[in-house]
Design a protein around this motif. Structure first.
Motif, PDB file in Angstrom:
ATOM      1  N   ARG A  33       1.658 -10.814  -4.770  1.00  0.00           N
ATOM      2  CA  ARG A  33       0.684 -10.163  -3.898  1.00  0.00           C
ATOM      3  C   ARG A  33      -0.264  -9.351  -4.776  1.00  0.00           C
ATOM      4  NH1 ARG A  33       4.758  -6.628  -0.919  1.00  0.00           N
ATOM      5  NH2 ARG A  33       5.366  -6.536  -3.132  1.00  0.00           N
ATOM      6  N   VAL A  34      -1.531  -9.704  -4.736  1.00  0.00           N
ATOM      7  CA  VAL A  34      -2.495  -9.206  -5.712  1.00  0.00           C
ATOM      8  C   VAL A  34      -3.621  -8.439  -5.031  1.00  0.00           C
ATOM      9  CG1 VAL A  34      -4.299  -9.967  -7.304  1.00  0.00           C
ATOM     10  CG2 VAL A  34      -2.018 -10.955  -7.443  1.00  0.00           C
ATOM     11  N   LEU A  35      -4.007  -7.328  -5.653  1.00  0.00           N
ATOM     12  CA  LEU A  35      -5.228  -6.609  -5.273  1.00  0.00           C
ATOM     13  C   LEU A  35      -6.220  -6.731  -6.412  1.00  0.00           C
ATOM     14  CD1 LEU A  35      -6.948  -4.586  -3.574  1.00  0.00           C
ATOM     15  CD2 LEU A  35      -5.794  -2.744  -4.838  1.00  0.00           C
ATOM     16  N   ALA A  60      -4.670 -16.661  -0.013  1.00  0.00           N
ATOM     17  CA  ALA A  60      -3.977 -15.775   0.921  1.00  0.00           C
ATOM     18  C   ALA A  60      -3.229 -14.652   0.211  1.00  0.00           C
ATOM     19  CB  ALA A  60      -3.000 -16.590   1.770  1.00  0.00           C
ATOM     20  N   HIS A  61      -2.856 -14.854  -1.054  1.00  0.00           N
ATOM     21  CA  HIS A  61      -2.089 -13.824  -1.753  1.00  0.00           C
ATOM     22  C   HIS A  61      -2.980 -12.753  -2.368  1.00  0.00           C
ATOM     23  CE1 HIS A  61      -3.372 -16.199  -5.205  1.00  0.00           C
ATOM     24  NE2 HIS A  61      -2.852 -15.309  -6.036  1.00  0.00           N
ATOM     25  N   VAL A  62      -4.309 -12.887  -2.200  1.00  0.00           N
ATOM     26  CA  VAL A  62      -5.264 -11.982  -2.831  1.00  0.00           C
ATOM     27  C   VAL A  62      -5.927 -11.077  -1.792  1.00  0.00           C
ATOM     28  CG1 VAL A  62      -7.375 -11.816  -4.198  1.00  0.00           C
ATOM     29  CG2 VAL A  62      -5.747 -13.672  -4.638  1.00  0.00           C
ATOM     30  N   THR A  63      -5.944  -9.790  -2.077  1.00  0.00           N
ATOM     31  CA  THR A  63      -6.753  -8.826  -1.339  1.00  0.00           C
ATOM     32  C   THR A  63      -7.846  -8.343  -2.279  1.00  0.00           C
ATOM     33  OG1 THR A  63      -4.868  -8.080  -0.013  1.00  0.00           O
ATOM     34  CG2 THR A  63      -6.771  -6.613  -0.138  1.00  0.00           C
ATOM     35  N   ALA A  64      -9.090  -8.432  -1.853  1.00  0.00           N
ATOM     36  CA  ALA A  64     -10.223  -7.990  -2.677  1.00  0.00           C
ATOM     37  C   ALA A  64     -10.973  -6.893  -1.939  1.00  0.00           C
ATOM     38  CB  ALA A  64     -11.152  -9.160  -2.982  1.00  0.00           C
ATOM     39  N   MET A  65     -11.170  -5.772  -2.600  1.00  0.00           N
ATOM     40  CA  MET A  65     -11.916  -4.685  -1.978  1.00  0.00           C
ATOM     41  C   MET A  65     -12.544  -3.806  -3.047  1.00  0.00           C
ATOM     42  SD  MET A  65      -8.896  -2.078  -0.616  1.00  0.00           S
ATOM     43  CE  MET A  65      -7.939  -3.371   0.158  1.00  0.00           C
ATOM     44  N   GLY A  66     -13.630  -3.129  -2.698  1.00  0.00           N
ATOM     45  CA  GLY A  66     -14.277  -2.206  -3.615  1.00  0.00           C
ATOM     46  C   GLY A  66     -13.394  -0.999  -3.907  1.00  0.00           C
ATOM     47  N   LEU A 143       1.692   1.624  -2.099  1.00  0.00           N
ATOM     48  CA  LEU A 143       0.968   0.590  -2.836  1.00  0.00           C
ATOM     49  C   LEU A 143       1.940  -0.383  -3.498  1.00  0.00           C
ATOM     50  CD1 LEU A 143      -1.845   2.742  -4.509  1.00  0.00           C
ATOM     51  CD2 LEU A 143      -2.077   1.213  -2.534  1.00  0.00           C
ATOM     52  N   ALA A 144       3.044   0.151  -4.031  1.00  0.00           N
ATOM     53  CA  ALA A 144       4.046  -0.701  -4.679  1.00  0.00           C
ATOM     54  C   ALA A 144       4.707  -1.636  -3.677  1.00  0.00           C
ATOM     55  CB  ALA A 144       5.084   0.151  -5.388  1.00  0.00           C
ATOM     56  N   ALA A 145       4.789  -1.213  -2.422  1.00  0.00           N
ATOM     57  CA  ALA A 145       5.356  -2.073  -1.379  1.00  0.00           C
ATOM     58  C   ALA A 145       4.365  -3.140  -0.926  1.00  0.00           C
ATOM     59  CB  ALA A 145       5.779  -1.220  -0.183  1.00  0.00           C
ATOM     60  N   MET A 146       3.083  -2.913  -1.190  1.00  0.00           N
ATOM     61  CA  MET A 146       2.035  -3.839  -0.755  1.00  0.00           C
ATOM     62  C   MET A 146       1.644  -4.857  -1.826  1.00  0.00           C
ATOM     63  SD  MET A 146      -0.488  -1.075   1.080  1.00  0.00           S
ATOM     64  CE  MET A 146      -1.785  -2.277   1.386  1.00  0.00           C
ATOM     65  N   PHE A 147       1.639  -4.417  -3.108  1.00  0.00           N
ATOM     66  CA  PHE A 147       1.081  -5.248  -4.176  1.00  0.00           C
ATOM     67  C   PHE A 147       2.037  -5.357  -5.358  1.00  0.00           C
ATOM     68  CE2 PHE A 147      -2.622  -3.024  -2.209  1.00  0.00           C
ATOM     69  CZ  PHE A 147      -3.178  -4.131  -1.584  1.00  0.00           C
ATOM     70  N   ASP A 148       2.098  -6.552  -5.918  1.00  0.00           N
ATOM     71  CA  ASP A 148       2.845  -6.773  -7.157  1.00  0.00           C
ATOM     72  C   ASP A 148       1.974  -6.522  -8.379  1.00  0.00           C
ATOM     73  OD1 ASP A 148       5.248  -7.744  -5.823  1.00  0.00           O
ATOM     74  OD2 ASP A 148       4.052  -9.526  -5.341  1.00  0.00           O
ATOM     75  N   HIS A 149       0.669  -6.760  -8.222  1.00  0.00           N
ATOM     76  CA  HIS A 149      -0.233  -6.593  -9.368  1.00  0.00           C
ATOM     77  C   HIS A 149      -1.600  -6.140  -8.861  1.00  0.00           C
ATOM     78  CE1 HIS A 149      -0.369  -7.663 -13.778  1.00  0.00           C
ATOM     79  NE2 HIS A 149      -1.618  -7.272 -13.558  1.00  0.00           N
ATOM     80  N   ILE A 150      -2.217  -5.214  -9.585  1.00  0.00           N
ATOM     81  CA  ILE A 150      -3.565  -4.747  -9.278  1.00  0.00           C
ATOM     82  C   ILE A 150      -4.463  -5.023 -10.479  1.00  0.00           C
ATOM     83  CG2 ILE A 150      -5.024  -2.739  -8.786  1.00  0.00           C
ATOM     84  CD1 ILE A 150      -2.702  -1.505  -7.286  1.00  0.00           C
ATOM     85  N   TYR A 151      -5.579  -5.698 -10.236  1.00  0.00           N
ATOM     86  CA  TYR A 151      -6.563  -6.000 -11.272  1.00  0.00           C
ATOM     87  C   TYR A 151      -7.812  -5.158 -11.019  1.00  0.00           C
ATOM     88  CZ  TYR A 151      -3.726 -10.125 -12.323  1.00  0.00           C
ATOM     89  OH  TYR A 151      -2.702 -10.965 -12.678  1.00  0.00           O
ATOM     90  N   ILE A 176      -0.493  -3.561 -13.748  1.00  0.00           N
ATOM     91  CA  ILE A 176      -1.894  -3.133 -13.736  1.00  0.00           C
ATOM     92  C   ILE A 176      -2.638  -3.823 -14.879  1.00  0.00           C
ATOM     93  CG2 ILE A 176      -3.491  -1.187 -13.843  1.00  0.00           C
ATOM     94  CD1 ILE A 176      -1.618  -1.112 -11.426  1.00  0.00           C
ATOM     95  N   THR A 177      -3.713  -4.514 -14.538  1.00  0.00           N
ATOM     96  CA  THR A 177      -4.586  -5.102 -15.552  1.00  0.00           C
ATOM     97  C   THR A 177      -5.983  -4.508 -15.398  1.00  0.00           C
ATOM     98  OG1 THR A 177      -3.369  -7.198 -15.660  1.00  0.00           O
ATOM     99  CG2 THR A 177      -5.650  -7.217 -16.426  1.00  0.00           C
ATOM    100  N   LEU A 178      -6.478  -3.926 -16.472  1.00  0.00           N
ATOM    101  CA  LEU A 178      -7.817  -3.353 -16.507  1.00  0.00           C
ATOM    102  C   LEU A 178      -8.670  -4.144 -17.486  1.00  0.00           C
ATOM    103  CD1 LEU A 178      -6.742   0.366 -17.151  1.00  0.00           C
ATOM    104  CD2 LEU A 178      -6.911  -0.758 -14.934  1.00  0.00           C
TER     105      LEU A 178
END
Length: 345
Positions: A33-35, A60-66, A143-151, A176-178
Motif C-alpha cells: 500500500r503506497v502513498l 489500486a494500491h497507490v494513493t497520490a495526493m499533494g 499512517l503506518a496502518a494505512m501505508f507500507d511505503h511513502i514516496y 520512506i523514499t525521498l
C-alpha cells in the motif's frame, strides 16, 4: 515502533530519472500500500500521469495526493481534538495569509487557524507533529496502518516543521523514499524559521545526520541534457559535483546559444523550442511561454529562454552570485535535451 530498513533518500542532478525511480519502485510490488506525494500540483500530475500511462490507470494500491492534502487530511484533521479540544473545527487551508507572529502556542486556534478556521500553511506540519506528540504517536501509527511505503518527490521543497515530520516517519515501520535536487529549490512549502539551516542545499546536511536510519544516495549523471548543457548548468553550482551526461545524441544544433530579439521568430520557426520566462511580466515577443517554475520536472527537446537582467549578467561574468535566482536558471536550462537559446538584447 521499529524503523523500516527500506528508508532511502536520493539526491541527484536534473535528468537523473529521480521521478522515474519512484514510478518504477511503486509498480514493482503491487502488494504494498503506497502513498506518493509532492508539493506542487504540476509535479503530482506528472507522477500520476506516468503511473497511469504504464499501468493503464492509477493502480489500486497507490494513493497520490499533494503534500498539503496529506498534512491536512491524514495528519491534522483525524486528531485535531488533541490540539484544538474540538472535533470538526478545521475547514481547509489558508495558503496566503501569514500566521500571526505574536500569538502564543497556548492559544492553538489562533496560532494555527485564521478566523474562518482554515489552517495557516506555515503551521500545518507543526500542527501534525504536535498532534502526534499529544496523542502519544497516534498520527504516525495511523499512517503506518494505512501505508507500507511513502514516496516523496522534490524533497528539497520541504522545510520548517516538515523535516520534524520526516524524522517521525523515518522512525516508523513505514518505508520512506525521498528524491530531490537542492539545485532545484525554487519553491518552499512554508516560511517557517524552524530548521532554516537546512533549506535548499542544507537538506543534504540534514539527511547525512540521519544515516543511522536512512540511506543517502547521490547521483551526478543526466540522461536528459547533453554535456554542453550540463556544463553550463554546473557552473551555477561550482560547489557541487559536476554532472556527466548520458545523452550522446547530436542534432547539429546542440548546446547553449545567444540570439538577438530580431532573430527570435525565425529561430522559433526553425527549431520549435519550448519558450520559458521568469514570470508573466516578461515580454516574449508574442510567443506563448511557460513560467520557469511550472516547467520543473518536464523534459523538452529545446528551450528558448527570455532571461532576467541578472541572468544576462551571469552570461557575461559566469559568477553564480550575479545570476539572481540561480535555482530557477538551473531549472530552465536543464529542461532541454539538445539546446538552450537565450534572447539577449
Amino acid at each position: 515502533m521499529t524503523p523500516s530498513p527500506d528508508n532511502l533518500a536520493v539526491i541527484a542532478a536534473a535528468g537523473s530519472r529521480k521521478t522515474q525511480q519512484i514510478v518504477d519502485s511503486v509498480l514493482a510490488d503491487r502488494t504494498k500500500r503506497v502513498l506518493v506525494t509532492t508539493y506542487t500540483t504540476e509535479n503530482l500530475g506528472q507522477i500520476t500521469e506516468r503511473l497511469s500511462t504504464v499501468a493503464g490507470t492509477l493502480p489500486a494500491h497507490v494513493t497520490a495526493m499533494g503534500w498539503f492534502t496529506f498534512l491536512l487530511n491524514e495528519c491534522a484533521r483525524p486528531y485535531q481534538v488533541a490540539v484544538l479540544d474540538e472535533v470538526g473545527l478545521i475547514r481547509g487551508l489558508d495558503f496566503v495569509a501569514a500566521r500571526p507572529r505574536y500569538v502564543p502556542r497556548t492559544k492553538p486556534r489562533q496560532f494555527y487557524m485564521d478566523r474562518h478556521h482554515d489552517m495557516f500553511r506555515d503551521g500545518l506540519s507543526d500542527f501534525a507533529v504536535r498532534a502526534n506528540t499529544t496523542t502519544g504517536g497516534k498520527v504516525i501509527a495511523r499512517l503506518a496502518a494505512m501505508f507500507d511505503h511513502i514516496y516523496i518527490d522534490e524533497v528539497q521543497d520541504l522545510v520548517g516543521h516538515d523535516l520534524e515530520l520526516l524524522d517521525l516517519l523515518f522512525r516508523s515501520p513505514i518505508g520512506i523514499t525521498l528524491v530531490g535536487d537542492p539545485r532545484q529549490f525554487t519553491y518552499a512549502t512554508n516560511n517557517s524559521t524552524k530548521n532554516k539551516a537546512y533549506k535548499g542545499g542544507g537538506i543534504v546536511d540534514w539527511l547525512r545526520k540521519r544515516a543511522d536510519y536512512c540511506t543517502l544516495e547521490t547521483r551526478s549523471e543526466s540522461y536528459r541534457c547533453n554535456q554542453l548543457i550540463c556544463d553550463f548548468a554546473d557552473g551555477l553550482f561550482p560547489e557541487l559535483e559536476p554532472t556527466a551526461s548520458k545523452n550522446t545524441e547530436t542534432t547539429g544544433h546542440d548546446g547553449v546559444f545567444e540570439i538577438k530579439p530580431h532573430e527570435v521568430h525565425e529561430y522559433a520557426r526553425r527549431y520549435s523550442p519550448t519558450v520559458l520566462r521568469y514570470d508573466k511580466r516578461a515580454d516574449t515577443l508574442g510567443l506563448a511561454a511557460m513560467n520557469i517554475g511550472l516547467s520543473k520536472g518536464s523534459t523538452f527537446e529545446r528551450i528558448l529562454l527570455f532571461p532576467t537582467k541578472p541572468m544576462i549578467k551571469y552570461l557575461r561574468t559566469r559568477n553564480p552570485a550575479e545570476a539572481g535566482s540561480r535555482e530557477k536558471l538551473y531549472v530552465a536550462v536543464t529542461r532541454a535535451k539538445h539546446s538552450v537559446a537565450f534572447v539577449v538584447p
